[in-house]
Enzyme design. Structure first.
Site, PDB file in Angstrom:
ATOM      1  N   GLU A 191      22.923  42.448  42.967  1.00  0.00           N
ATOM      2  CA  GLU A 191      22.733  42.116  41.552  1.00  0.00           C
ATOM      3  C   GLU A 191      23.897  42.783  40.827  1.00  0.00           C
ATOM      4  O   GLU A 191      23.877  43.968  40.544  1.00  0.00           O
ATOM      5  CB  GLU A 191      21.371  42.647  41.092  1.00  0.00           C
TER       6      GLU A 191
ATOM      7  N   GLY B  53      25.251  46.917  40.553  1.00  0.00           N
ATOM      8  CA  GLY B  53      26.461  47.585  40.071  1.00  0.00           C
ATOM      9  C   GLY B  53      27.568  46.576  39.840  1.00  0.00           C
ATOM     10  O   GLY B  53      27.303  45.391  39.625  1.00  0.00           O
ATOM     11  N   SER B  54      28.797  47.038  39.913  1.00  0.00           N
ATOM     12  CA  SER B  54      29.938  46.169  39.610  1.00  0.00           C
ATOM     13  C   SER B  54      30.184  45.179  40.745  1.00  0.00           C
ATOM     14  O   SER B  54      29.742  45.379  41.880  1.00  0.00           O
ATOM     15  CB  SER B  54      31.190  47.020  39.416  1.00  0.00           C
TER      16      SER B  54
ATOM     17  N   GLY C 140      29.820  45.613  44.787  1.00  0.00           N
ATOM     18  CA  GLY C 140      29.001  44.656  45.534  1.00  0.00           C
ATOM     19  C   GLY C 140      29.773  44.006  46.671  1.00  0.00           C
ATOM     20  O   GLY C 140      29.217  43.729  47.736  1.00  0.00           O
TER      21      GLY C 140
ATOM     22  N   LYS D 236      32.959  44.745  42.159  1.00  0.00           N
ATOM     23  CA  LYS D 236      33.818  45.419  43.149  1.00  0.00           C
ATOM     24  C   LYS D 236      32.946  46.190  44.144  1.00  0.00           C
ATOM     25  O   LYS D 236      33.134  46.080  45.361  1.00  0.00           O
ATOM     26  CB  LYS D 236      34.740  46.383  42.394  1.00  0.00           C
TER      27      LYS D 236
ATOM     28  N   CYS E 161      23.770  44.588  32.331  1.00  0.00           N
ATOM     29  CA  CYS E 161      24.470  43.524  33.039  1.00  0.00           C
ATOM     30  C   CYS E 161      24.144  42.187  32.367  1.00  0.00           C
ATOM     31  O   CYS E 161      24.844  41.204  32.560  1.00  0.00           O
ATOM     32  CB  CYS E 161      24.181  43.532  34.521  1.00  0.00           C
TER      33      CYS E 161
END
Ligand code: UN1
Length: 513
Positions: free
Chosen positions: A264, A242-243, A247, A245, A298
């Site tokens: 990731e 994910g983002s 993570g 933020k 991503c």
């Protein structure tokens, strides 16, 4: 030939017709039409706790099943993905807004990783090590870890789970999957496929519990499910996509309890185009990288670092190619770009473009006007956008990842300047160079070249094969999933020393007592 449609894959007690949704349901919308597809009941914290308890319990027996037997079950799950390839691909297209070719491509990625995991189930190799003591043997072996948490994003609603779950399953782990709140239906469909296989087999017949709990699923709010999962000491590994933020929060909480995380996160992927590049290949590679999945991978190409002698030709070639991009219903074969996932994603794109203008960039196509052109129609559609960056500058907006089809074109004079600009962002996922010079390619792949987890030559930034380890450095989080030896993160390493002598020598030659 199967005649299954995805509706049969959605049969599940949590799934109801949108008209029957209550406050405890989340409605899944088709991002291309704004129409509700179905509603999914969110789990309570109590239900979450029950699922973890069941997954922990079944782990005790799953870990003792020989790995190749676990591999046999994964082989059957991979075959079931094959059987449901089309309906699953359509569901991905409908719920995540990917074009059908990419929706099916994602299911193919699941099949591929299942195949990889089957082979791996006979190759969970450890080392033997020479002991310094006489008649001692040392070896390293890999043991199952436990119940692992998988948090996945909307943009790869099935493949990222498969990367994690197929490997984790052969490694002897059980799992709890928390999918994105925007794509719960694909998660239910994939879990249904895995459960159908687990219910109809006699390879794993635990004394207690249900074999389906190897592949657990939870769907719920941040308060009831998300945060408890991060803090849960029964879960030794959280794999999160994910983002940056998101993570950071995962890293903080999971690190705080000294468990493992596999992160990731966001990318800010660039292609360097040298003066000797094959420009036809550049256009094709960039088109897929920047426009594919509507810029919501991503690995999407966000920046082009283009040599001054070819920048105009590349820009014009891309503008021509962008004109041909059919935007529309992801399920139409002629569509090349579907919608963004939500209206908030459209707002993020608009805000980035406002900022780009404020920072002196020039919008060459698409842009805010492109967003306006689609604003009155249903669905979260935008137009793929090319932005020219003033030479010698690196605007702040180009250092962030905006999950939308915006491509920033920079002009560079040489590889030194390109590499400097390339690596001067916080993220480090994917990267590419187009060149016919082995010197430029060699330097790009050297320690002073790309600082990313993925570095390609004459291939775009997106569309990695499952055989390699997937992930990146810096704010991308450092995790590696999918191929190569990524499986090791799903296991615990055990160093074993056996003394087969009748003496008790100590290491380092210590005499004691
Ligand atoms: C992602 O966007 O989270 O390399 C994964 C690719 C795909 C996976 C992307 N195989 O573009």
């Amino acid at each position: 030939m199967t005649t299954t449609t995805f509706s049969s894959l959605l049969e599940h007690p949590w799934v109801v017709d949108p008209s029957d949704a209550t406050d405890s349901h989340t409605i899944s919308y088709n991002p291309a039409t704004g129409e509700p597809i179905a509603a999914v009941r969110r789990q309570t914290n109590e239900e979450y706790n029950d699922q973890v308890a069941r997954s922990n319990a079944i782990f005790k027996e799953w870990r003792m099943l020989p790995a190749p037997k676990r591999g046999e079950l994964v082989r059957r799950i991979g075959n079931a993905f094959r059987e449901y390839e089309r309906p699953l691909g359509e569901l991905v297209a409908m719920e995540a807004g990917k074009i059908i070719a990419e929706g099916i491509g994602e299911v193919v990625e699941c099949i591929d990783i299942a195949d990889f995991a089957v082979g791996l189930s006979r190759q969970l190799y450890g080392l033997t090590i020479a002991s310094e003591r006489p008649r001692h043997a040392m070896m390293e072996q890999w043991q199952p870890l436990g119940t692992i948490g998988i948090i996945s994003a909307f943009n790869f609603p099935v493949a990222v789970w498969a990367w994690n779950s197929m490997l984790a399953a052969v490694c002897g782990d059980t799992m709890i999957w928390k999918p994105s709140s925007t794509t719960p239906l694909t998660a239910i469909a994939m879990t249904n496929v895995a459960h159908e296989v687990m219910r109809n087999q006699d390879i794993f017949t635990p004394e207690h519990g249900d074999p389906c709990d190897v592949f657990g699923l939870v769907f719920g709010s941040r308060e009831e499910v998300g945060e408890p999962l991060l803090a849960d000491r029964r879960i030794p590994l959280i794999s999160a996509t994910g983002s940056c933020k998101m993570g950071r929060r995962v890293g903080e909480v999971v690190g705080g309890r000294l468990a493992k995380s596999l992160l990731e996160l966001g990318g800010n992927n660039a292609i360097i185009i040298m003066d000797d590049a094959d420009l036809d290949m550049v256009i094709r590679g960039t088109l897929f990288g920047a426009v594919g999945t509507a810029g919501q991978r991503c690995t999407s190409t966000r920046r082009l670092l283009c040599h001054e002698s070819v920048v105009d030709e590349v820009t014009n070639g891309l503008l021509k190619a962008y004109e041909q991009v059919q935007i529309g219903n992801p399920l139409d074969d002629s569509t090349l770009m579907g919608p963004l996932i939500t209206e908030y994603a459209v707002e993020d794109m608009r805000n980035a473009l406002v900022q780009a203008k404020e920072e002196g960039c020039e919008i060459l196509c698409g842009g805010i006007e492109g967003i306006e052109r689609w604003a009155d129609r249903p669905g979260n559609f935008v137009e793929p956008t090319i932005v020219k960056v003033p030479r010698g500058t690196q605007p702040e907006v180009t250092k962030d990842e905006t999950f939308a089809p915006i491509l920033y074109i920079f002009t560079i004079s040489d590889l030194d300047e390109a590499l400097e600009m390339h690596n001067n962002v916080d993220q480090g996922l994917s990267s590419a160079i187009f060149t016919n010079s082995m010197r430029s390619a060699g330097r790009f792949l050297s320690p002073e070249g790309s600082d990313c987890g993925i570095a390609n030559v004459n291939i775009g930034t997106s569309g990695a094969e499952i055989g390699g380890a997937f992930g990146g450095e810096k704010d991308t989080g450092g995790g590696r999933e999918s191929g190569s030896d990524s499986w090791k993160v799903y296991m615990r390493r055990q160093t074993c020393t056996t003394n087969w002598s009748d003496e008790m020598p100590l290491a380092q030659g210590i005499e004691f007592g």
